[in-house]
Motif scaffolding. Structure first.
Motif, short mmCIF file in Angstrom:
data_model
loop_
_atom_site.label_atom_id
_atom_site.label_comp_id
_atom_site.label_asym_id
_atom_site.label_seq_id
_atom_site.Cartn_x
_atom_site.Cartn_y
_atom_site.Cartn_z
N UNK A 146 -3.01 -4.80 15.16
CA UNK A 146 -2.95 -6.03 14.38
C UNK A 146 -3.79 -5.92 13.12
N UNK A 147 -5.00 -5.36 13.25
CA UNK A 147 -5.85 -5.17 12.08
C UNK A 147 -5.20 -4.24 11.07
N UNK A 148 -4.62 -3.16 11.54
CA UNK A 148 -3.96 -2.19 10.67
C UNK A 148 -2.80 -2.87 9.93
N UNK A 149 -2.01 -3.64 10.64
CA UNK A 149 -0.89 -4.36 10.01
C UNK A 149 -1.42 -5.30 8.93
N UNK A 150 -2.48 -6.03 9.22
CA UNK A 150 -3.08 -6.95 8.25
C UNK A 150 -3.56 -6.19 7.01
N UNK A 151 -4.23 -5.06 7.21
CA UNK A 151 -4.74 -4.28 6.09
C UNK A 151 -3.61 -3.69 5.25
N UNK A 152 -2.55 -3.22 5.89
CA UNK A 152 -1.40 -2.68 5.16
C UNK A 152 -0.79 -3.77 4.30
N UNK A 153 -0.63 -4.96 4.86
CA UNK A 153 -0.07 -6.08 4.09
C UNK A 153 -0.99 -6.46 2.93
N UNK A 154 -2.29 -6.45 3.16
CA UNK A 154 -3.24 -6.78 2.10
C UNK A 154 -3.15 -5.75 0.97
N UNK A 155 -3.01 -4.49 1.32
CA UNK A 155 -2.89 -3.44 0.30
C UNK A 155 -1.58 -3.62 -0.47
N UNK A 156 -0.51 -3.89 0.22
CA UNK A 156 0.78 -4.11 -0.46
C UNK A 156 0.69 -5.28 -1.43
N UNK A 157 0.06 -6.35 -1.00
CA UNK A 157 -0.08 -7.51 -1.87
C UNK A 157 -0.95 -7.20 -3.08
N UNK A 158 -1.98 -6.41 -2.88
CA UNK A 158 -2.86 -6.03 -3.98
C UNK A 158 -2.12 -5.14 -4.97
N UNK A 159 -1.35 -4.21 -4.46
CA UNK A 159 -0.63 -3.29 -5.33
C UNK A 159 0.39 -4.03 -6.19
N UNK A 160 0.97 -5.08 -5.67
CA UNK A 160 1.97 -5.80 -6.44
C UNK A 160 1.34 -6.61 -7.57
N UNK A 161 0.05 -6.89 -7.52
CA UNK A 161 -0.61 -7.65 -8.58
C UNK A 161 -1.32 -6.77 -9.59
N UNK A 162 -1.36 -5.46 -9.36
CA UNK A 162 -1.99 -4.54 -10.29
C UNK A 162 -0.96 -4.11 -11.32
N UNK A 163 -1.33 -4.22 -12.61
CA UNK A 163 -0.43 -3.84 -13.69
C UNK A 163 -0.50 -2.32 -13.89
N UNK A 164 0.57 -1.75 -14.43
CA UNK A 164 0.49 -0.32 -14.78
C UNK A 164 -0.58 -0.11 -15.84
N UNK A 165 -1.09 1.09 -15.94
CA UNK A 165 -2.18 1.42 -16.86
C UNK A 165 -1.84 1.05 -18.30
N UNK A 166 -0.60 1.25 -18.71
CA UNK A 166 -0.19 0.97 -20.09
C UNK A 166 -0.27 -0.52 -20.42
N UNK A 167 -0.10 -1.38 -19.41
CA UNK A 167 -0.08 -2.82 -19.63
C UNK A 167 -1.47 -3.46 -19.50
N UNK A 168 -2.43 -2.71 -19.02
CA UNK A 168 -3.78 -3.25 -18.84
C UNK A 168 -4.46 -3.46 -20.18
N UNK A 169 -5.16 -4.57 -20.33
CA UNK A 169 -5.96 -4.85 -21.51
C UNK A 169 -7.26 -4.05 -21.40
N UNK A 170 -7.63 -3.33 -22.48
CA UNK A 170 -8.87 -2.55 -22.37
C UNK A 170 -10.10 -3.49 -22.25
N UNK A 171 -11.13 -3.02 -21.63
CA UNK A 171 -12.34 -3.84 -21.51
C UNK A 171 -12.92 -4.13 -22.90
N UNK A 172 -13.72 -5.19 -23.02
CA UNK A 172 -14.25 -5.61 -24.34
C UNK A 172 -15.10 -4.56 -25.04
#
Length: 69
Positions: free
Chosen positions: A41-67
């Motif tokens: 159950x923990x593994x399933x939860x962590x896999x889902x959390x990683x999938x959700x995180x990956x979907x919100x991360x933009x590709x490197x080209x689309x990232x705004x550089x730090x200030x």
């Protein structure tokens, strides 16, 4: 006759010890089964959390550089 009774007593003692060993091993197996179910159950939860995180991360080209750049 005493020899037969003594041998039967020895066999009963060994059998009793074996029964206790089987009960102990059964308890361990039941606990391990519960632990495995919990970890799955923990593994399933962590896999889902990683999938959700990956979907919100933009590709490197689309990232705004730090200030500081």
């Amino acid at each position: 006759m005493e020899d037969v009774n003594g041998r039967l007593m020895d066999i009963e003692i060994v059998l009793s010890n074996l029964e206790r060993t089987v009960e102990d091993l059964n308890e361990v197996i039941i606990k391990q089964g519960k632990d495995i179910a919990f970890l799955q159950k923990q593994n399933h939860f962590l896999v889902e959390a990683i999938r959700n995180t990956q979907s919100t991360v933009k590709p490197q080209e689309e990232e705004t550089p730090p200030p500081h750049y």
